[in-house]
Scaffold this motif. Structure first.
Motif, mmCIF file in Angstrom:
data_model
loop_
_atom_site.group_PDB
_atom_site.id
_atom_site.type_symbol
_atom_site.label_atom_id
_atom_site.label_comp_id
_atom_site.label_asym_id
_atom_site.label_seq_id
_atom_site.Cartn_x
_atom_site.Cartn_y
_atom_site.Cartn_z
ATOM 1 N N ASP A 121 0.822 -1.217 0.000
ATOM 2 C CA ASP A 121 0.000 0.000 0.000
ATOM 3 C C ASP A 121 0.851 1.261 0.000
ATOM 4 O O ASP A 121 0.537 2.221 -0.694
ATOM 5 C CB ASP A 121 -0.945 0.013 1.210
ATOM 6 C CG ASP A 121 -2.050 -1.026 1.107
ATOM 7 O OD1 ASP A 121 -2.324 -1.503 -0.026
ATOM 8 O OD2 ASP A 121 -2.641 -1.366 2.155
ATOM 9 N N HIS A 122 1.952 1.265 0.776
ATOM 10 C CA HIS A 122 2.778 2.474 0.839
ATOM 11 C C HIS A 122 3.465 2.757 -0.497
ATOM 12 O O HIS A 122 3.718 3.909 -0.829
ATOM 13 C CB HIS A 122 3.792 2.409 1.996
ATOM 14 C CG HIS A 122 4.925 1.464 1.782
ATOM 15 N ND1 HIS A 122 4.852 0.127 2.088
ATOM 16 C CD2 HIS A 122 6.168 1.662 1.270
ATOM 17 C CE1 HIS A 122 5.992 -0.454 1.788
ATOM 18 N NE2 HIS A 122 6.810 0.450 1.282
ATOM 19 N N GLU A 123 3.762 1.722 -1.289
ATOM 20 C CA GLU A 123 4.358 1.944 -2.607
ATOM 21 C C GLU A 123 3.353 2.633 -3.520
ATOM 22 O O GLU A 123 3.711 3.512 -4.312
ATOM 23 C CB GLU A 123 4.798 0.625 -3.242
ATOM 24 C CG GLU A 123 5.975 -0.028 -2.544
ATOM 25 C CD GLU A 123 6.371 -1.312 -3.211
ATOM 26 O OE1 GLU A 123 7.446 -1.318 -3.856
ATOM 27 O OE2 GLU A 123 5.617 -2.307 -3.113
ATOM 28 N N ARG A 124 2.105 2.257 -3.423
ATOM 29 C CA ARG A 124 1.058 2.877 -4.232
ATOM 30 C C ARG A 124 0.772 4.299 -3.754
ATOM 31 O O ARG A 124 0.569 5.206 -4.558
ATOM 32 C CB ARG A 124 -0.232 2.045 -4.174
ATOM 33 C CG ARG A 124 -0.131 0.679 -4.835
ATOM 34 C CD ARG A 124 0.076 0.812 -6.352
ATOM 35 N NE ARG A 124 0.198 -0.450 -7.012
ATOM 36 C CZ ARG A 124 -0.764 -1.024 -7.730
ATOM 37 N NH1 ARG A 124 -1.917 -0.423 -7.871
ATOM 38 N NH2 ARG A 124 -0.549 -2.181 -8.291
ATOM 39 N N ALA A 125 0.764 4.499 -2.439
ATOM 40 C CA ALA A 125 0.426 5.820 -1.887
ATOM 41 C C ALA A 125 1.565 6.825 -2.078
ATOM 42 O O ALA A 125 1.324 7.967 -2.485
ATOM 43 C CB ALA A 125 0.092 5.681 -0.402
ATOM 44 N N GLU A 126 2.799 6.406 -1.783
ATOM 45 C CA GLU A 126 3.935 7.334 -1.811
ATOM 46 C C GLU A 126 4.639 7.367 -3.158
ATOM 47 O O GLU A 126 5.216 8.390 -3.536
ATOM 48 C CB GLU A 126 4.935 6.951 -0.713
ATOM 49 C CG GLU A 126 4.345 7.037 0.683
ATOM 50 C CD GLU A 126 5.228 6.380 1.733
ATOM 51 O OE1 GLU A 126 6.424 6.130 1.452
ATOM 52 O OE2 GLU A 126 4.714 6.101 2.831
ATOM 53 N N GLY A 127 4.654 6.262 -3.873
ATOM 54 C CA GLY A 127 5.355 6.190 -5.151
ATOM 55 C C GLY A 127 6.863 6.221 -4.961
ATOM 56 O O GLY A 127 7.374 6.390 -3.851
ATOM 57 N N GLN A 128 7.573 6.054 -6.072
ATOM 58 C CA GLN A 128 9.032 6.074 -6.042
ATOM 59 C C GLN A 128 9.556 6.226 -7.456
ATOM 60 O O GLN A 128 8.817 6.070 -8.426
ATOM 61 C CB GLN A 128 9.578 4.789 -5.406
ATOM 62 C CG GLN A 128 9.176 3.529 -6.137
ATOM 63 C CD GLN A 128 9.497 2.281 -5.341
ATOM 64 O OE1 GLN A 128 10.661 1.915 -5.241
ATOM 65 N NE2 GLN A 128 8.474 1.645 -4.786
ATOM 66 N N GLU A 129 10.844 6.514 -7.559
ATOM 67 C CA GLU A 129 11.460 6.648 -8.871
ATOM 68 C C GLU A 129 11.792 5.269 -9.430
ATOM 69 O O GLU A 129 12.282 4.400 -8.722
ATOM 70 C CB GLU A 129 12.738 7.480 -8.794
ATOM 71 C CG GLU A 129 13.374 7.681 -10.164
ATOM 72 C CD GLU A 129 14.646 8.512 -10.118
ATOM 73 O OE1 GLU A 129 14.646 9.573 -10.753
ATOM 74 O OE2 GLU A 129 15.620 8.077 -9.466
ATOM 75 N N PHE A 130 11.515 5.103 -10.718
ATOM 76 C CA PHE A 130 11.928 3.930 -11.477
ATOM 77 C C PHE A 130 12.829 4.422 -12.594
ATOM 78 O O PHE A 130 12.640 5.514 -13.126
ATOM 79 C CB PHE A 130 10.716 3.206 -12.082
ATOM 80 C CG PHE A 130 9.843 2.560 -11.046
ATOM 81 C CD1 PHE A 130 9.974 1.208 -10.762
ATOM 82 C CD2 PHE A 130 8.898 3.292 -10.353
ATOM 83 C CE1 PHE A 130 9.178 0.607 -9.807
ATOM 84 C CE2 PHE A 130 8.094 2.707 -9.393
ATOM 85 C CZ PHE A 130 8.234 1.356 -9.115
ATOM 86 N N VAL A 131 13.814 3.609 -12.940
ATOM 87 C CA VAL A 131 14.744 3.945 -14.017
ATOM 88 C C VAL A 131 14.703 2.798 -15.020
ATOM 89 O O VAL A 131 14.799 1.627 -14.631
ATOM 90 C CB VAL A 131 16.174 4.152 -13.488
ATOM 91 C CG1 VAL A 131 17.110 4.556 -14.615
ATOM 92 C CG2 VAL A 131 16.195 5.195 -12.365
ATOM 93 N N VAL A 132 14.562 3.145 -16.306
ATOM 94 C CA VAL A 132 14.419 2.120 -17.341
ATOM 95 C C VAL A 132 15.459 2.331 -18.431
ATOM 96 O O VAL A 132 15.700 3.455 -18.878
ATOM 97 C CB VAL A 132 12.997 2.147 -17.942
ATOM 98 C CG1 VAL A 132 12.872 1.169 -19.096
ATOM 99 C CG2 VAL A 132 11.950 1.857 -16.864
ATOM 100 N N ASP A 133 16.070 1.230 -18.848
ATOM 101 C CA ASP A 133 16.963 1.202 -20.006
ATOM 102 C C ASP A 133 16.279 0.343 -21.064
ATOM 103 O O ASP A 133 15.735 -0.720 -20.737
ATOM 104 C CB ASP A 133 18.303 0.550 -19.655
ATOM 105 C CG ASP A 133 18.980 1.181 -18.448
ATOM 106 O OD1 ASP A 133 18.913 2.405 -18.299
ATOM 107 O OD2 ASP A 133 19.578 0.420 -17.657
#
Length: 129
Positions: A26-38
């Motif tokens: 739930d906290h990942e959905r609520a707070e979010g975070q940076e993702f990096v894609v190659d």
């Protein structure tokens, strides 16, 4: 009889950053975070090299924008699902004969010290769901 297969040329876009709300907690959905894609796009660039015309190759700026949108929209539980979504984007241009998508999740919810969580998928046309 044809000659040996020509290895594909490669366009890579590294470090596409976006803020997403992907994750199972739930906290990942609520707070979010940076993702990096190659992303790695395999294709034959000889026609574009000869013509010097953007229409004869993959517009990597457009691909980067589409990948960024995939990172920032429509949250999913697993980075595996996100990687498949991005692979589908990369293979949308019929000139792309293969792709590799690497997702970095440096803020993954792990309780021990770590640098990064990384998933790489490799796909050819017709291999994505």
């Amino acid at each position: 009889m044809s000659g040996p297969a020509v290895p594909p040329d490669v366009i890579e876009i590294r470090g596409i950053r976006g803020f997403g709300r992907h994750g199972v907690f739930d906290h990942e959905r609520a707070e979010g975070q940076e993702f990096v894609v190659d992303v790695r796009l395999e294709l034959d660039t000889r026609k574009a090299a000869a013509s010097d015309d953007l229409a004869d190759t993959v517009n990597y700026g457009v691909v980067a924008e589409q990948v960024h949108a995939a990172i920032e929209n429509d949250p999913v539980d697993l980075i595996e699902t996100l990687a498949e979504r991005i692979a589908t984007i990369c293979l949308a241009d019929p000139r792309v004969t293969g792709t590799a998508v690497t997702i970095h999740k440096p803020s993954a919810p792990i309780t021990v010290p770590f640098d990064d969580v990384v998933l790489t998928v490799q796909r050819k046309p017709g291999e994505t769901p």
